[in-house]
Every structure is written in structure tokens, then in C-alpha cells.
Design a protein around this motif. Structure first.
Motif, PDB file in Angstrom:
ATOM      1  N   CYS A  72      42.380  41.919  41.306  1.00 51.43           N
ATOM      2  CA  CYS A  72      42.123  42.452  39.960  1.00 51.43           C
ATOM      3  C   CYS A  72      43.418  42.891  39.283  1.00 51.43           C
ATOM      4  O   CYS A  72      44.349  43.374  39.929  1.00 51.43           O
ATOM      5  N   CYS A  99      36.934  49.190  47.477  1.00 51.81           N
ATOM      6  CA  CYS A  99      37.035  47.726  47.530  1.00 51.81           C
ATOM      7  C   CYS A  99      38.274  47.293  48.324  1.00 51.81           C
ATOM      8  O   CYS A  99      39.217  48.057  48.504  1.00 51.81           O
ATOM      9  N   SER A 235      33.954  48.136  35.702  1.00 50.31           N
ATOM     10  CA  SER A 235      34.937  48.792  36.554  1.00 50.31           C
ATOM     11  C   SER A 235      35.859  49.649  35.692  1.00 50.31           C
ATOM     12  O   SER A 235      35.423  50.284  34.761  1.00 50.31           O
ATOM     13  N   ILE A 236      37.136  49.643  36.006  1.00 46.10           N
ATOM     14  CA  ILE A 236      38.054  50.516  35.284  1.00 46.10           C
ATOM     15  C   ILE A 236      38.374  49.909  33.906  1.00 46.10           C
ATOM     16  O   ILE A 236      38.608  48.712  33.784  1.00 46.10           O
ATOM     17  N   GLN A 319      36.946  43.910  35.248  1.00 45.15           N
ATOM     18  CA  GLN A 319      38.302  43.452  35.531  1.00 45.15           C
ATOM     19  C   GLN A 319      38.152  42.070  36.186  1.00 45.15           C
ATOM     20  O   GLN A 319      37.292  41.885  37.046  1.00 45.15           O
ATOM     21  N   CYS A 322      37.045  41.281  39.958  1.00 47.45           N
ATOM     22  CA  CYS A 322      36.525  42.511  40.568  1.00 47.45           C
ATOM     23  C   CYS A 322      35.241  42.166  41.324  1.00 47.45           C
ATOM     24  O   CYS A 322      34.141  42.156  40.765  1.00 47.45           O
TER      25      CYS A 322
HETATM   26  S1  SF4 Z   1      38.500  47.037  39.372  1.00 43.21           S
HETATM   27 FE1  SF4 Z   1      37.176  46.237  41.008  1.00 43.21          FE
HETATM   28  S2  SF4 Z   1      38.533  45.095  42.400  1.00 43.21           S
HETATM   29 FE2  SF4 Z   1      39.821  46.436  41.088  1.00 43.21          FE
HETATM   30  S3  SF4 Z   1      40.077  48.326  42.241  1.00 43.21           S
HETATM   31 FE3  SF4 Z   1      38.290  48.640  40.929  1.00 43.21          FE
HETATM   32  S4  SF4 Z   1      36.503  48.011  42.187  1.00 43.21           S
HETATM   33 FE4  SF4 Z   1      38.365  47.209  43.171  1.00 43.21          FE
END
Ligand code: SF4
Length: 370
Positions: A72, A99, A235-236, A319, A322
């Protein structure tokens, strides 16, 4: 347009490196982390500042020499910054095992950048007495490691840190409730700046900033609740521009299921026979992330958020690569569709430039929801 109310938060986010270098220059040890399953309260209670590592929107040429292109952009960007010396103030990285991408980077970081302490803390998947005992043992391992770099563990200090973080999370959850009611006078982009600053700012300072922010709300006109209400899940998210585009195009982000959002705050705290138990209780019962839970366990939580916020649709923002989120998505989209909630999924890359395709897809999605 950026609200004046959030300028102090924007300032910290934009000047992260200088801000943290100054804190380190005062002799404070700083530990980095990637995921919100890292027990921040424990690290903070031992006199160490936990700081979430951020990604980079630049080319990741140095990181490419160590990792493949299919991890990612977030962790790859953070590694790039580490390799470029931007995280030289860190004493190390502690990561709750979520992850593989994030935890793999911890090892690569230790070998190629170095520091005093690196730990991917194992976490249980199930909620049972045995899981609680397992987690307590891992917390005690972490205490020993933090003591080895000068940390000091005291039950009373941990209780104070739990209260401090609990107060921050409750303040943020109160803002989420205002958002559901349409009375939060901040755009989604501005609100994301408030959230992002919290990953960098030491908690006592951040709580003071939140109190100042909330005190200005009473003198500020409430935000007009127009636009199609949607929930963002994924995700982020570090690029506030994505949210600005959604709201500029006629959407209104009323709720989220993001690790740079609601998942970081709910619930505000836990309970138990002592401070360590209360810490464990909160992390075992927190709002679930796909890297630590099964997809069908997440669905009722998502449905509750949709109902509480009045969202008409769900925008999944992932992302690129991800895996935990991408693996859950087909089931979530199918189940939401069966409940009459349309959704759209978009993968985002590291570039801060949002392409025309993103805008077109958002506009089409909002048309469907009207
Ligand atoms: S965005 Fe997804 S792959 Fe990247 S650190 Fe977070 S959970 Fe893990």
C-alpha cells in the motif's frame, strides 16, 4: 475554503517533521506506529510520545529498492520518509499486529534505518478469557521493552493516560454526533485535519486544542446540512482533497468507518479490575477493522453507523493493494445492496492529484443517490 477554526491543526499536519523534531530536542523519546491497534496509552504512560507515521505523496524511489510496488502507498510512503532521514527523531516503531504490509515494514525499517526498539505486538482475534490473558502477557512484554529504553511503568500513570485518551476520544465522538445532526460547523476536509493532527500532537496538548475548537462552535453559525449524505469506509485517508471534492460535488460526508476516523475513537475507553485490564478491554472491544475481524462482524457496525447518520450510500476508499479492506469489500457491497444502500469503491494511490476519473465517478454516484 479552509475554516480559520482548524488552522492550528492544519499547521501541525503540514509541519509535522519540524514539530516533532522540536519535541525530540527537548529530550522526549518518540515511538512511531502505523495502526490504531497499538496501545498508545501504555506507551504514553511510560513517558514516551507515540506518533502515527504518515505516508508521503512524493515518488518513493528509495522505498522501491526495498519493497515491491504492490504494497500500500501509505506504508511505502512512510518508509520513503524514514529512508530520507525525515524520521530520525524516532526511538523505534511499535505496531499492533494488523496487516502484513505494516508489520513487514517494521522489520525492513529496523534493518535499514535502525533505532532502539522495534516490536510487532501479537493480538488475539477472538474475545475470550484466554485471549485476554494472552494480550496481558504481550502488554507485559511491551512494558519490559519500553523499560529497556528508559520508560517507567506505574499503574497510576497508566490510569491517568487511559483517562486522557478516553477524554480525547469522547470529545471526537461528540463531534461525530454533531455531524450526524448536521450541526458540526466543519467541512469533512477540515474535520479530517482535526483528526490527523491528533496522530502527531502529544495528547494533553491535543485535548487542549480540541477544547478550544469546541468552544468556538457556540459562536459560529452551524453548517447548513445540505448535500447527499454519505458514509466513507476504508483504510487510512490522509488527503483532505478527496473529501473536499466529494462535498464540492454535492455530497455531504456524515459518517465514516476509517482508521483515520471513527474506528480510532470508538469506544472511548474500556473497563476492568485494573488499568491493564481496562486497556485490554478497550482494544478487544473496539470498533472493528478488517485486519482484526471477520467481515460479517463488521456489517452490523456499519449498518448502525448508516442508521445513526442517515447516510444514503457508502463510498469505499481504499489504499491501493490494501488487502484486508479489498478482501472484505465484495461481501460488504453485496450485503449493503441487499439492504438498499448503494455503494461505490475507489482505490486511491499516493499522488495528491485527484484525477478526473475520480470526480466523474463521484458525480455519477451522487446522481444515483439523489
Ligand atoms: S492501508 Fe491497508 S495495507 Fe496499508 S497499512 Fe493500512 S490496513 Fe495495512
Amino acid at each position: 475554503m479552509r475554516s480559520k477554526m482548524v488552522e492550528p491543526f492544519v499547521e501541525i499536519v503540514r509541519n509535522e517533521q519540524a514539530y516533532l523534531t522540536e519535541i525530540a530536542s527537548r529530550g522526549k523519546a518518540i515511538i512511531g506506529y502505523f495502526c490504531t491497534y497499538t496501545p498508545l496509552e501504555l506507551i504514553h504512560s511510560m513517558g514516551i510520545v507515540p506518533v502515527r507515521l504518515t505516508g508521503s505523496s512524493r515518488q518513493t524511489d528509495k522505498a522501491y529498492s526495498l519493497v515491491p510496488s504492490f504494497i500500500c502507498p501509505y506504508v511505502r510512503g512512510a518508509l520513503e520518509k524514514g529512508l530520507g532521514g525525515e524520521y530520525n527523531f524516532l526511538s523505534g516503531i511499535i505496531q499492533g499486529y494488523t496487516c502484513d504490509a505494516a508489520c513487514g515494514i517494521v522489520n525492513i525499517w529496523e534493518e535499514n534505518i535502525g533505532g532502539k526498539l522495534f516490536y510487532s505486538m501479537p493480538l488475539p482475534y477472538n474475545k475470550s478469557a484466554a485471549s485476554g490473558e494472552f494480550m496481558r502477557a504481550r502488554m507485559m512484554d511491551l512494558v519490559k521493552m519500553l523499560e529497556s529504553i528508559g520508560g517507567d511503568f506505574q499503574e497510576g500513570k497508566l490510569r491517568s493516560s487511559l483517562e486522557l485518551y478516553g477524554e480525547i476520544r469522547q470529545a471526537m465522538l461528540d463531534m461525530y454526533t454533531m455531524r450526524y445532526r448536521g450541526s458540526l460547523p466543519l467541512s469533512a476536509g477540515d474535520f479530517l485535519y482535526v483528526v490527523l493532527a491528533g496522530f502527531i500532537t502529544p495528547p494533553a496538548d491535543y485535548l487542549a486544542m480540541l477544547k478550544t475548537l469546541v468552544s468556538t462552535f457556540t459562536t459560529t453559525a452551524t453548517r447548513k446540512p445540505d448535500g447527499v449524505p454519505i458514509l466513507v469506509s476504508g483504510s487510512i485517508i490522509e488527503n483532505t482533497r478527496l473529501f473536499e471534492i466529494v462535498e464540492d460535488r454535492g455530497g455531504r460526508i456524515v459518517a465514516d468507518d476509517l482508521c483515520t476516523g471513527y474506528r480510532n475513537f470508538s469506544p472511548p475507553s474500556g473497563s476492568g479490575k485494573d488499568a491493564v485490564d481496562a486497556l485490554i478491554d478497550r482494544y478487544m472491544n473496539r470498533f472493528p477493522c478488517p485486519s482484526r475481524s471477520r467481515v460479517l462482524e463488521r456489517l452490523p457496525h456499519l449498518a448502525d453507523l448508516i442508521q445513526a447518520s442517515g447516510a444514503k450510500g457508502v463510498l469505499f476508499l481504499f489504499q491501493k493493494f490494501c488487502t484486508p479492506h479489498l478482501a472484505d469489500h465484495p461481501v460488504l457491497a453485496r450485503e449493503l445492496n441487499a439492504k438498499g444502500i448503494p455503494s461505490l469503491a475507489i482505490e486511491i494511490a499516493e499522488s495528491p492529484d485527484v484525477d478526473g476519473q475520480f470526480m466523474t465517478r463521484i458525480e455519477s454516484f451522487l446522481e444515483i443517490l439523489k
